[in-house]
Design a protein around this motif. Structure first.
Motif, PDB file in Angstrom:
ATOM      1  N   THR A   1      55.152  55.008  69.516  1.00 49.10           N
ATOM      2  CA  THR A   1      54.625  56.465  69.211  1.00 49.10           C
ATOM      3  C   THR A   1      54.780  56.883  70.876  1.00 49.10           C
ATOM      4  OG1 THR A   1      53.956  55.421  66.887  1.00 49.10           O
ATOM      5  CG2 THR A   1      53.320  57.538  68.457  1.00 49.10           C
TER       6      THR A   1
ATOM      7  N   CYS B   1      43.433  59.311  57.060  1.00 45.76           N
ATOM      8  CA  CYS B   1      44.549  58.051  57.017  1.00 45.76           C
ATOM      9  C   CYS B   1      44.815  57.657  58.466  1.00 45.76           C
ATOM     10  CB  CYS B   1      46.538  58.284  56.446  1.00 45.76           C
ATOM     11  SG  CYS B   1      46.905  58.850  55.417  1.00 45.76           S
ATOM     12  N   HIS B   2      45.205  58.101  59.525  1.00 44.98           N
ATOM     13  CA  HIS B   2      45.668  57.522  60.911  1.00 44.98           C
ATOM     14  C   HIS B   2      44.352  57.140  61.838  1.00 44.98           C
ATOM     15  CE1 HIS B   2      50.104  58.362  60.755  1.00 44.98           C
ATOM     16  NE2 HIS B   2      49.107  59.518  60.397  1.00 44.98           N
TER      17      HIS B   2
ATOM     18  N   ARG C   1      57.571  62.097  56.841  1.00 43.52           N
ATOM     19  CA  ARG C   1      58.179  60.498  57.166  1.00 43.52           C
ATOM     20  C   ARG C   1      58.662  60.677  54.894  1.00 43.52           C
ATOM     21  NH1 ARG C   1      58.481  56.301  61.177  1.00 43.52           N
ATOM     22  NH2 ARG C   1      59.184  57.924  62.128  1.00 43.52           N
TER      23      ARG C   1
ATOM     24  N   MET D   1      53.260  60.256  54.282  1.00 43.66           N
ATOM     25  CA  MET D   1      53.073  60.781  55.596  1.00 43.66           C
ATOM     26  C   MET D   1      53.784  62.209  55.232  1.00 43.66           C
ATOM     27  SD  MET D   1      52.400  61.644  58.957  1.00 43.66           S
ATOM     28  CE  MET D   1      52.227  63.535  59.606  1.00 43.66           C
TER      29      MET D   1
ATOM     30  N   CYS E   1      44.216  65.315  59.466  1.00 40.73           N
ATOM     31  CA  CYS E   1      45.053  63.308  60.008  1.00 40.73           C
ATOM     32  C   CYS E   1      43.987  62.176  59.894  1.00 40.73           C
ATOM     33  CB  CYS E   1      45.146  62.762  61.358  1.00 40.73           C
ATOM     34  SG  CYS E   1      45.921  65.018  61.619  1.00 40.73           S
TER      35      CYS E   1
HETATM   36  C1  HEC Z   1      47.732  60.764  53.451  1.00 39.05           C
HETATM   37  C2  HEC Z   1      48.083  59.693  54.738  1.00 39.05           C
HETATM   38  C3  HEC Z   1      48.525  60.397  56.255  1.00 39.05           C
HETATM   39  C4  HEC Z   1      47.877  61.453  56.741  1.00 39.05           C
HETATM   40  C5  HEC Z   1      46.623  62.707  55.935  1.00 39.05           C
HETATM   41  C6  HEC Z   1      48.593  61.835  58.258  1.00 39.05           C
HETATM   42  N1  HEC Z   1      49.620  60.743  57.770  1.00 39.05           N
HETATM   43 FE1  HEC Z   1      50.480  61.143  59.755  1.00 39.05          FE
HETATM   44  N2  HEC Z   1      51.550  58.970  58.509  1.00 39.05           N
HETATM   45  C7  HEC Z   1      51.153  58.428  57.677  1.00 39.05           C
HETATM   46  C8  HEC Z   1      52.000  57.228  57.337  1.00 39.05           C
HETATM   47  C9  HEC Z   1      52.545  55.975  56.008  1.00 39.05           C
HETATM   48  C10 HEC Z   1      53.092  57.730  58.664  1.00 39.05           C
HETATM   49  C11 HEC Z   1      54.532  56.649  58.292  1.00 39.05           C
HETATM   50  C12 HEC Z   1      54.397  55.192  59.204  1.00 39.05           C
HETATM   51  C13 HEC Z   1      55.486  54.639  59.225  1.00 39.05           C
HETATM   52  O1  HEC Z   1      56.659  55.434  59.484  1.00 39.05           O
HETATM   53  O2  HEC Z   1      55.735  53.933  58.793  1.00 39.05           O
HETATM   54  C14 HEC Z   1      52.835  58.498  59.407  1.00 39.05           C
HETATM   55  C15 HEC Z   1      53.364  59.093  60.602  1.00 39.05           C
HETATM   56  C16 HEC Z   1      53.133  59.544  61.082  1.00 39.05           C
HETATM   57  C17 HEC Z   1      53.783  59.746  62.229  1.00 39.05           C
HETATM   58  C18 HEC Z   1      55.045  59.351  63.306  1.00 39.05           C
HETATM   59  C19 HEC Z   1      54.721  58.038  64.436  1.00 39.05           C
HETATM   60  C20 HEC Z   1      55.497  57.149  64.677  1.00 39.05           C
HETATM   61  O3  HEC Z   1      55.836  57.080  65.362  1.00 39.05           O
HETATM   62  O4  HEC Z   1      57.064  57.711  64.015  1.00 39.05           O
HETATM   63  C21 HEC Z   1      53.131  60.659  63.520  1.00 39.05           C
HETATM   64  C22 HEC Z   1      52.945  61.606  64.431  1.00 39.05           C
HETATM   65  C23 HEC Z   1      52.037  60.949  62.250  1.00 39.05           C
HETATM   66  N3  HEC Z   1      51.802  60.248  61.360  1.00 39.05           N
HETATM   67  C24 HEC Z   1      51.021  62.132  62.586  1.00 39.05           C
HETATM   68  C25 HEC Z   1      49.791  62.969  61.438  1.00 39.05           C
HETATM   69  C26 HEC Z   1      49.314  64.171  61.797  1.00 39.05           C
HETATM   70  C27 HEC Z   1      49.463  64.638  63.755  1.00 39.05           C
HETATM   71  C28 HEC Z   1      48.397  64.143  60.622  1.00 39.05           C
HETATM   72  C29 HEC Z   1      47.499  65.170  60.670  1.00 39.05           C
HETATM   73  C30 HEC Z   1      48.176  66.681  60.631  1.00 39.05           C
HETATM   74  C31 HEC Z   1      49.370  62.803  59.943  1.00 39.05           C
HETATM   75  N4  HEC Z   1      49.756  62.404  60.489  1.00 39.05           N
HETATM   76  C32 HEC Z   1      48.072  63.203  58.620  1.00 39.05           C
HETATM   77  C33 HEC Z   1      50.274  58.338  56.822  1.00 39.05           C
HETATM   78  C34 HEC Z   1      49.341  59.896  56.766  1.00 39.05           C
END
Ligand code: HEC
Length: 127
Positions: free
Chosen positions: A70, A43-44, A86, A91, A40
């Motif tokens: 969040t 990206c995050h 998403r 995501m 994660c």
């Molecule tokens: C390739 C990039 C990427 C990776 C790797 C990634 N994410 Fe995300 N994540 C995103 C994006 C882009 C969003 C959407 C943001 C939006 O909705 O505007 C998101 C959204 C989220 C959300 C929703 C937040 C909300 O308020 O709705 C959560 C929870 C989340 N990610 C958790 C994780 C977790 C836990 C991992 C690892 C297991 C992970 N992400 C890995 C890109 C990534």
């Protein structure tokens, strides 16, 4: 003779109580951290602020996981997003890559990031 046993016992007691005071051991948290760092963080971001290495190249940007929006979401909602991803964002869906237990562990870690983040708004001035 009795003195030696007593000494050994009290030493053992001291060690175990010292271990107990280093804080509650949360095995899920360690597990969650290593999953987060592997999957994660890119990206995050290290602190969950949505500022990972890949973030500038993504549209929409990765969510700020320590944001109020969040944080206010239930575990159930966030687990659903983690499992299914998403749509129309970068995501990914994690349900085929992480067990349910791992998804919970990583959420637990994300929640722990919130606790260690200073509030964005300063407290209101004292009257
Ligand atoms: C390739 C990039 C990427 C990776 C790797 C990634 N994410 Fe995300 N994540 C995103 C994006 C882009 C969003 C959407 C943001 C939006 O909705 O505007 C998101 C959204 C989220 C959300 C929703 C937040 C909300 O308020 O709705 C959560 C929870 C989340 N990610 C958790 C994780 C977790 C836990 C991992 C690892 C297991 C992970 N992400 C890995 C890109 C990534």
């Amino acid at each position: 003779m009795n003195g030696i046993i007593l000494f050994a016992l009290s030493a053992l007691f001291a060690i175990s109580s010292a271990m107990a005071t280093t804080g509650p051991s949360e095995p899920g948290l360690d597990r969650g951290r290593s999953i987060y760092e592997q999957r994660c963080l890119e990206c995050h971001g290290a602190e969950g602020r949505g500022d990972g290495m890949k973030a500038p190249f993504l549209s929409p940007r990765p969510g700020n996981l320590v944001s109020a929006a969040t944080s206010a979401k239930s575990d159930k909602d966030l687990l659903k997003i983690i499992a299914n991803g998403r749509p129309h964002t970068a995501m990914p869906a994690w349900k085929d890559h992480l067990s349910e237990e791992d998804q919970r562990a990583v959420l637990q870690y994300v929640r722990s990031l919130i606790r260690f983040t200073r509030p964005l708004t300063p407290p209101p001035p004292a009257p």
